[in-house]
Scaffold this motif. Structure first.
Motif, PDB file in Angstrom:
ATOM      1  N   THR A   9      23.865  -3.004  -7.971  1.00 44.59           N
ATOM      2  CA  THR A   9      23.095  -2.104  -7.118  1.00 44.59           C
ATOM      3  C   THR A   9      21.733  -2.719  -6.787  1.00 44.59           C
ATOM      4  O   THR A   9      21.341  -3.735  -7.381  1.00 44.59           O
ATOM      5  N   VAL A  10      21.021  -2.080  -5.863  1.00 42.72           N
ATOM      6  CA  VAL A  10      19.681  -2.519  -5.462  1.00 42.72           C
ATOM      7  C   VAL A  10      18.752  -1.308  -5.382  1.00 42.72           C
ATOM      8  O   VAL A  10      19.192  -0.194  -5.120  1.00 42.72           O
ATOM      9  N   LEU A  11      17.480  -1.546  -5.624  1.00 42.75           N
ATOM     10  CA  LEU A  11      16.407  -0.582  -5.362  1.00 42.75           C
ATOM     11  C   LEU A  11      15.308  -1.340  -4.645  1.00 42.75           C
ATOM     12  O   LEU A  11      15.128  -2.542  -4.865  1.00 42.75           O
ATOM     13  N   CYS A  12      14.541  -0.638  -3.799  1.00 42.20           N
ATOM     14  CA  CYS A  12      13.450  -1.315  -3.098  1.00 42.20           C
ATOM     15  C   CYS A  12      12.189  -0.469  -3.099  1.00 42.20           C
ATOM     16  O   CYS A  12      12.209   0.713  -2.741  1.00 42.20           O
ATOM     17  N   LEU A  13      11.117  -1.102  -3.483  1.00 41.81           N
ATOM     18  CA  LEU A  13       9.780  -0.523  -3.422  1.00 41.81           C
ATOM     19  C   LEU A  13       9.217  -0.844  -2.034  1.00 41.81           C
ATOM     20  O   LEU A  13       8.799  -1.964  -1.774  1.00 41.81           O
ATOM     21  N   VAL A  14       9.284   0.126  -1.140  1.00 38.56           N
ATOM     22  CA  VAL A  14       8.703  -0.004   0.197  1.00 38.56           C
ATOM     23  C   VAL A  14       7.326   0.642   0.096  1.00 38.56           C
ATOM     24  O   VAL A  14       7.215   1.807  -0.283  1.00 38.56           O
ATOM     25  N   HIS A  15       6.270  -0.135   0.409  1.00 33.92           N
ATOM     26  CA  HIS A  15       4.932   0.411   0.174  1.00 33.92           C
ATOM     27  C   HIS A  15       3.892  -0.172   1.113  1.00 33.92           C
ATOM     28  O   HIS A  15       4.121  -1.169   1.791  1.00 33.92           O
ATOM     29  N   THR A  16       2.750   0.504   1.130  1.00 33.73           N
ATOM     30  CA  THR A  16       1.552   0.026   1.801  1.00 33.73           C
ATOM     31  C   THR A  16       0.552  -0.269   0.685  1.00 33.73           C
ATOM     32  O   THR A  16       0.919  -0.231  -0.499  1.00 33.73           O
ATOM     33  N   GLU A  17      -0.688  -0.482   1.042  1.00 29.68           N
ATOM     34  CA  GLU A  17      -1.709  -0.713   0.009  1.00 29.68           C
ATOM     35  C   GLU A  17      -1.934   0.527  -0.852  1.00 29.68           C
ATOM     36  O   GLU A  17      -2.296   0.423  -2.028  1.00 29.68           O
ATOM     37  N   GLU A  19       0.200   3.715  -0.507  1.00 33.47           N
ATOM     38  CA  GLU A  19       1.316   4.660  -0.584  1.00 33.47           C
ATOM     39  C   GLU A  19       2.628   3.956  -0.913  1.00 33.47           C
ATOM     40  O   GLU A  19       2.804   2.775  -0.646  1.00 33.47           O
ATOM     41  N   ILE A  20       3.529   4.750  -1.468  1.00 32.11           N
ATOM     42  CA  ILE A  20       4.847   4.266  -1.859  1.00 32.11           C
ATOM     43  C   ILE A  20       5.888   5.227  -1.265  1.00 32.11           C
ATOM     44  O   ILE A  20       5.664   6.438  -1.218  1.00 32.11           O
ATOM     45  N   LEU A  21       6.994   4.682  -0.798  1.00 33.64           N
ATOM     46  CA  LEU A  21       8.052   5.498  -0.217  1.00 33.64           C
ATOM     47  C   LEU A  21       9.023   5.904  -1.323  1.00 33.64           C
ATOM     48  O   LEU A  21       9.618   5.049  -1.980  1.00 33.64           O
ATOM     49  N   LEU A  22       9.157   7.221  -1.533  1.00 36.70           N
ATOM     50  CA  LEU A  22      10.025   7.726  -2.593  1.00 36.70           C
ATOM     51  C   LEU A  22      11.034   8.717  -2.038  1.00 36.70           C
ATOM     52  O   LEU A  22      10.769   9.432  -1.073  1.00 36.70           O
ATOM     53  N   GLN A  23      12.161   8.767  -2.706  1.00 33.56           N
ATOM     54  CA  GLN A  23      13.230   9.695  -2.366  1.00 33.56           C
ATOM     55  C   GLN A  23      13.275  10.784  -3.434  1.00 33.56           C
ATOM     56  O   GLN A  23      13.277  10.476  -4.624  1.00 33.56           O
ATOM     57  N   GLU A 109      -1.323   9.783  -6.586  1.00 32.29           N
ATOM     58  CA  GLU A 109      -0.729  11.112  -6.767  1.00 32.29           C
ATOM     59  C   GLU A 109       0.578  11.083  -7.571  1.00 32.29           C
ATOM     60  O   GLU A 109       1.197  12.130  -7.761  1.00 32.29           O
ATOM     61  N   LEU A 110       1.016   9.911  -8.006  1.00 31.70           N
ATOM     62  CA  LEU A 110       2.314   9.793  -8.682  1.00 31.70           C
ATOM     63  C   LEU A 110       2.426  10.692  -9.914  1.00 31.70           C
ATOM     64  O   LEU A 110       3.491  11.229 -10.199  1.00 31.70           O
TER      65      LEU A 110
END
Length: 148
Positions: A9-17, A19-23, A109-110
């Motif tokens: 499987t794969v996971l990806c941390l898509v982010h800016t400086e 913010e982070i994209l979470l599901q 905010e995590l």
């Protein structure tokens, strides 16, 4: 034995400086806010798999995903491997999927949201250049997390 059954499987941390994209994952196993990702198809490139999974689950097209670690744990008759990627390069319009709603969350905010149980260790492996591996090890009846 040198071979074993493996689920890939794969996971990806898509982010800016900031913010982070979470599901907000709705399945009973591993419920809560986590990174998008999924299974690698038979004969599919691992990089192609992470690009495809992110497109399917978020609507975004990612570019230049960088392998930044591996998560693994034993399962019945084998091992479960998760290739961990990160990228700040993406285009498209964010959408949600049947896996869960997608949200941009400020890194600061995590602590205020319902993250999956092992998220902080997972993020640590992905962001710390001195770490490469997140491993669950079973000791008698207890699970232990080992970061390397």
């Amino acid at each position: 034995m040198r071979t074993e059954n493996v689920e890939l499987t794969v996971l990806c941390l898509v982010h800016t400086e900031t913010e982070i994209l979470l599901q907000n994952r709705i399945k009973k196993d591993w419920k809560g806010f986590t990174l998008p990702g999924g299974h690698i198809e038979k004969n599919e490139s691992i990089v192609d798999a992470v690009i495809r999974e992110i497109k399917e689950e978020t609507g975004l097209t990612i570019y230049h995903p960088k392998l930044c670690g591996i998560k693994q744990f034993p399962m019945d008759h084998g091992r479960y491997l998760v290739f961990l990627f990160e990228t700040k390069e993406f285009t498209g319009t964010l959408v949600s999927s049947s896996e869960g709603d997608m949200h941009w969350i400020k890194m600061s905010e995590l602590s205020k949201i319902n993250l999956v149980e092992d998220f902080s260790d997972l993020l640590k492996v992905m962001l710390d250049e001195n770490l490469n591996e997140f491993q669950y090890v079973k000791e008698q009846e207890d699970w232990k997390v080992v970061l390397k």
